[in-house]
Design an enzyme around this catalytic site. Structure first.
Site, PDB file in Angstrom:
ATOM      1  N   CYS A 275       0.791  -1.239   0.000  1.00  9.40           N
ATOM      2  CA  CYS A 275       0.000   0.000   0.000  1.00  9.40           C
ATOM      3  C   CYS A 275       0.818   1.281   0.000  1.00  9.40           C
ATOM      4  CB  CYS A 275      -0.925   0.002   1.216  1.00  9.40           C
ATOM      5  SG  CYS A 275      -2.193  -1.243   1.114  1.00  9.40           S
TER       6      CYS A 275
HETATM    7  N1  LIG Z   1      -2.730  -6.021   1.934  1.00  7.55           N
HETATM    8  C1  LIG Z   1      -3.060  -4.915   2.561  1.00  7.55           C
HETATM    9  O1  LIG Z   1      -2.596  -4.649   3.649  1.00  7.55           O
HETATM   10  C2  LIG Z   1      -4.053  -3.925   1.961  1.00  7.55           C
HETATM   11  C3  LIG Z   1      -4.632  -2.971   2.795  1.00  7.55           C
HETATM   12  C4  LIG Z   1      -5.538  -2.070   2.277  1.00  7.55           C
HETATM   13  C5  LIG Z   1      -5.838  -2.122   0.918  1.00  7.55           C
HETATM   14  N2  LIG Z   1      -5.252  -3.050   0.107  1.00  7.55           N
HETATM   15  C6  LIG Z   1      -5.639  -3.057  -1.298  1.00  7.55           C
HETATM   16  O2  LIG Z   1      -6.514  -4.137  -1.519  1.00  7.55           O
HETATM   17  C7  LIG Z   1      -6.304  -4.695  -2.807  1.00  7.55           C
HETATM   18  C8  LIG Z   1      -6.008  -6.167  -2.695  1.00  7.55           C
HETATM   19  O3  LIG Z   1      -4.794  -6.345  -1.975  1.00  7.55           O
HETATM   20  P1  LIG Z   1      -4.390  -7.719  -1.324  1.00  7.55           P
HETATM   21  O4  LIG Z   1      -3.265  -7.406  -0.396  1.00  7.55           O
HETATM   22  O5  LIG Z   1      -5.580  -8.441  -0.795  1.00  7.55           O
HETATM   23  O6  LIG Z   1      -3.822  -8.491  -2.601  1.00  7.55           O
HETATM   24  P2  LIG Z   1      -3.498 -10.072  -2.722  1.00  7.55           P
HETATM   25  O7  LIG Z   1      -2.504 -10.198  -3.807  1.00  7.55           O
HETATM   26  O8  LIG Z   1      -3.191 -10.626  -1.369  1.00  7.55           O
HETATM   27  O9  LIG Z   1      -4.878 -10.711  -3.180  1.00  7.55           O
HETATM   28  C9  LIG Z   1      -5.492 -10.459  -4.392  1.00  7.55           C
HETATM   29  C10 LIG Z   1      -6.170 -11.723  -4.886  1.00  7.55           C
HETATM   30  O10 LIG Z   1      -6.852 -11.398  -6.085  1.00  7.55           O
HETATM   31  C11 LIG Z   1      -6.750 -12.530  -6.939  1.00  7.55           C
HETATM   32  N3  LIG Z   1      -7.047 -12.119  -8.314  1.00  7.55           N
HETATM   33  C12 LIG Z   1      -6.208 -11.673  -9.274  1.00  7.55           C
HETATM   34  N4  LIG Z   1      -6.894 -11.401 -10.404  1.00  7.55           N
HETATM   35  C13 LIG Z   1      -8.191 -11.691 -10.149  1.00  7.55           C
HETATM   36  C14 LIG Z   1      -9.384 -11.616 -10.909  1.00  7.55           C
HETATM   37  N5  LIG Z   1      -9.378 -11.177 -12.166  1.00  7.55           N
HETATM   38  N6  LIG Z   1     -10.531 -11.985 -10.337  1.00  7.55           N
HETATM   39  C15 LIG Z   1     -10.561 -12.423  -9.056  1.00  7.55           C
HETATM   40  N7  LIG Z   1      -9.469 -12.513  -8.275  1.00  7.55           N
HETATM   41  C16 LIG Z   1      -8.299 -12.137  -8.807  1.00  7.55           C
HETATM   42  C17 LIG Z   1      -5.340 -13.041  -6.715  1.00  7.55           C
HETATM   43  O11 LIG Z   1      -5.210 -14.394  -7.121  1.00  7.55           O
HETATM   44  C18 LIG Z   1      -5.212 -12.866  -5.195  1.00  7.55           C
HETATM   45  O12 LIG Z   1      -5.624 -14.021  -4.490  1.00  7.55           O
HETATM   46  C19 LIG Z   1      -5.188  -3.879  -3.441  1.00  7.55           C
HETATM   47  O13 LIG Z   1      -5.738  -2.850  -4.202  1.00  7.55           O
HETATM   48  C20 LIG Z   1      -4.483  -3.273  -2.236  1.00  7.55           C
HETATM   49  O14 LIG Z   1      -3.836  -2.061  -2.562  1.00  7.55           O
HETATM   50  C21 LIG Z   1      -4.381  -3.967   0.622  1.00  7.55           C
END
Ligand SMILES: NC(=O)c1ccc[n+]([C@@H]2O[C@H](COP(=O)([O-])OP(=O)(O)OC[C@H]3O[C@@H](n4cnc5c(N)ncnc54)[C@H](O)[C@@H]3O)[C@@H](O)[C@H]2O)c1
Length: 440
Positions: A275
């Site tokens: 992030c």
């Molecule tokens: N990790 C954090 O601490 C955090 C905190 C706040 C916001 N975010 C935001 O949340 C979002 C997700 O982050 P995350 O950390 O969960 O990512 P992540 O990589 O852990 O998880 C994302 C998931 O989406 C899946 N994916 C990819 N393409 C896809 C599709 N077309 N359809 C369905 N699933 C699909 C992936 O296989 C993966 O399992 C990002 O935008 C991130 O910036 C993350």
């Protein structure tokens, strides 16, 4: 009843079927929160290993307990699949897919676009869609709305509903989790906000509605930009304090005694995680299309990005003071995760620190109890964490503390190491003026 009233009723009595697109650090905890609130949840993710694991009742995210998944799976409240066609039977869908940067530093919208394209095939009347992925202001209206509604001749706010609600998960944190961290919600129309809020209020303790999707998108970027800039400020303070011969940690602790008007941030070897280093650059990228240069973001990014190089220079100086060259020295890096006590190495400054040390000819090893293996994609190398810590600490010419995991016995490490560069003030409890320790 109107489509909106029917959907709100289904959401309130929890007969609405929920879908989560993307079962990662954000999507999985959210699926659990909805499931535990009594909704029937279907997780959809193209990663079959994740889907198989969940269907066996096993979690792969440290913050989500296997018992919680197992219970939800056994009670039929959570099923997961790689098959997007399940979306045709769902009423409410959250999109939690990654939003990384391209090599060029521009937003990589490909995951949002592909998830939206899949969802578009199964859009139907009476659906509510919430985007959770962090992104630039305007994404919900400019990217999702045309694909999900306009091209399918569905009227938003009447036939279906669309909103943005930024995720605020802080991995490893136990006091503030998905369920008790207030959620910001901004709809494309007022009706969209109303429906999405009715849905989330069924599972999350507090939902704060704003007047537009853009306000919700911008609120998330303010939160993360605020952190990035303040970290950039204390990182620069650390550089200035070193020149002045002042202990930056003492300065920050002293400033933090002020009960108002100051918030404590600490310096370190650079920004990490999915992030803070990335999200503000989504905003600065978007602002370029308005011919506006987001100067605070660019400056903080420059300072933070340079920290691994600064750390390596300080290690080199520390070795020089001990009549050693970095080239050919054995350097042990402690901690590869981007922050303490978690297993996430994404964007971790440890990768840059190790890469720079290697480039300067150091013989580098690393140890991290949570990260058994690292892979530097751009440089094309991989490393395994050493397992026998204390002999390696004794043997190293320099130990560089990059991540201050709680599990480390810093007393023993200080007693055994020849020279430590501590970029996190992890050795603070061992003593202040230790002759073999140099702090950032
Ligand atoms: N990790 C954090 O601490 C955090 C905190 C706040 C916001 N975010 C935001 O949340 C979002 C997700 O982050 P995350 O950390 O969960 O990512 P992540 O990589 O852990 O998880 C994302 C998931 O989406 C899946 N994916 C990819 N393409 C896809 C599709 N077309 N359809 C369905 N699933 C699909 C992936 O296989 C993966 O399992 C990002 O935008 C991130 O910036 C993350």
């Amino acid at each position: 009843m109107t489509t909106k009233e029917t959907l709100i009723k289904k959401l309130r009595d929890k007969t609405a079927r929920i879908g989560i697109l993307g079962l990662g650090y954000v999507g999985l905890p959210l699926a659990v929160v909805f499931g535990e609130a009594g909704f029937k949840v279907t997780g959809v993710d193209p990663d079959s290993r994740k889907v198989d694991s969940l269907n066996k009742g096993v979690s792969y995210i440290p913050d989500v307990k296997t018992e919680s998944i197992d219970k939800l799976v056994k009670s039929g409240l959570l099923t997961s699949t790689t098959d997007f066609s399940v979306l045709k039977d769902l009423d409410a869908v959250s999109i939690c897919v990654p939003t990384p940067l391209r090599q060029t530093g521009d937003p990589d919208m490909s995951f949002i676009v592909s998830a939206t394209d899949e969802l578009a095939k199964y859009m139907h009347k009476g659906m509510v869609v919430v985007l959770e992925s962090t992104t630039y202001p305007g994404t919900t209206r400019e990217v999702l709305l045309p694909k999900l509604g306009v091209e399918r001749a569905l009227t938003v706010g009447e036939d279906w509903f669309l909103a943005f609600s930024p995720e605020r998960v802080d991995p490893g944190r136990e006091d503030w989790t998905t369920i008790n961290t207030p959620k910001v919600m901004g709809g494309i129309t007022d009706a969209c906000s109303e429906v999405a809020t009715a849905w989330y209020e069924g599972a999350i303790q507090s939902v704060h509605s704003v007047s537009s999707a853009e306000a919700a998108e911008m609120a998330k970027l303010l939160e993360n930009t605020f952190r990035m800039i303040n970290i950039g400020l204390v990182n620069e303070l650390a550089i200035m304090c070193e020149r002045l011969g002042v202990d930056v940690w003492e300065v920050i602790d002293a400033a933090a005694t002020k009960p108002f008007g100051f918030m404590k941030f600490t310096p370190g070897p650079g920004l990490g995680g999915h992030c803070i280093p990335i999200d503000p650059l989504y905003l600065s990228w978007k602002m370029k299309s308005f011919h506006y240069n987001a100067r605070f973001i660019e400056l903080a990014s420059e300072i933070n990005t340079n920290m691994p190089r600064y750390v390596v220079n300080r290690v080199m100086e520390g070795l020089n003071d001990r009549a050693k060259a970095l080239h050919g020295s054995k350097v042990l890096v402690l901690g590869a995760a981007y922050k303490p006590d978690i297993d996430d190495v994404r964007e971790s400054p440890a990768l840059d620190v190790i890469a720079l040390l290697r480039r300067k000819g150091a013989i580098v090893e690393y140890h991290d109890p949570y990260i058994p293996h690292i892979h530097h994609e751009a440089e094309g190398w991989q490393m395994e964490s050493i397992t026998d810590l204390m002999p390696a600490v004794k043997d190293a010419d320099a130990v560089v503390i990059v991540t201050n995991h709680k599990v480390y016995d810093y007393q023993a490490i200080v007693e055994s190491a020849k020279f430590i560069f501590d970029s996190r003030n992890a050795t603070r409890a061992v003593g202040k003026n230790l002759e073999n320790v140099v702090r950032l």
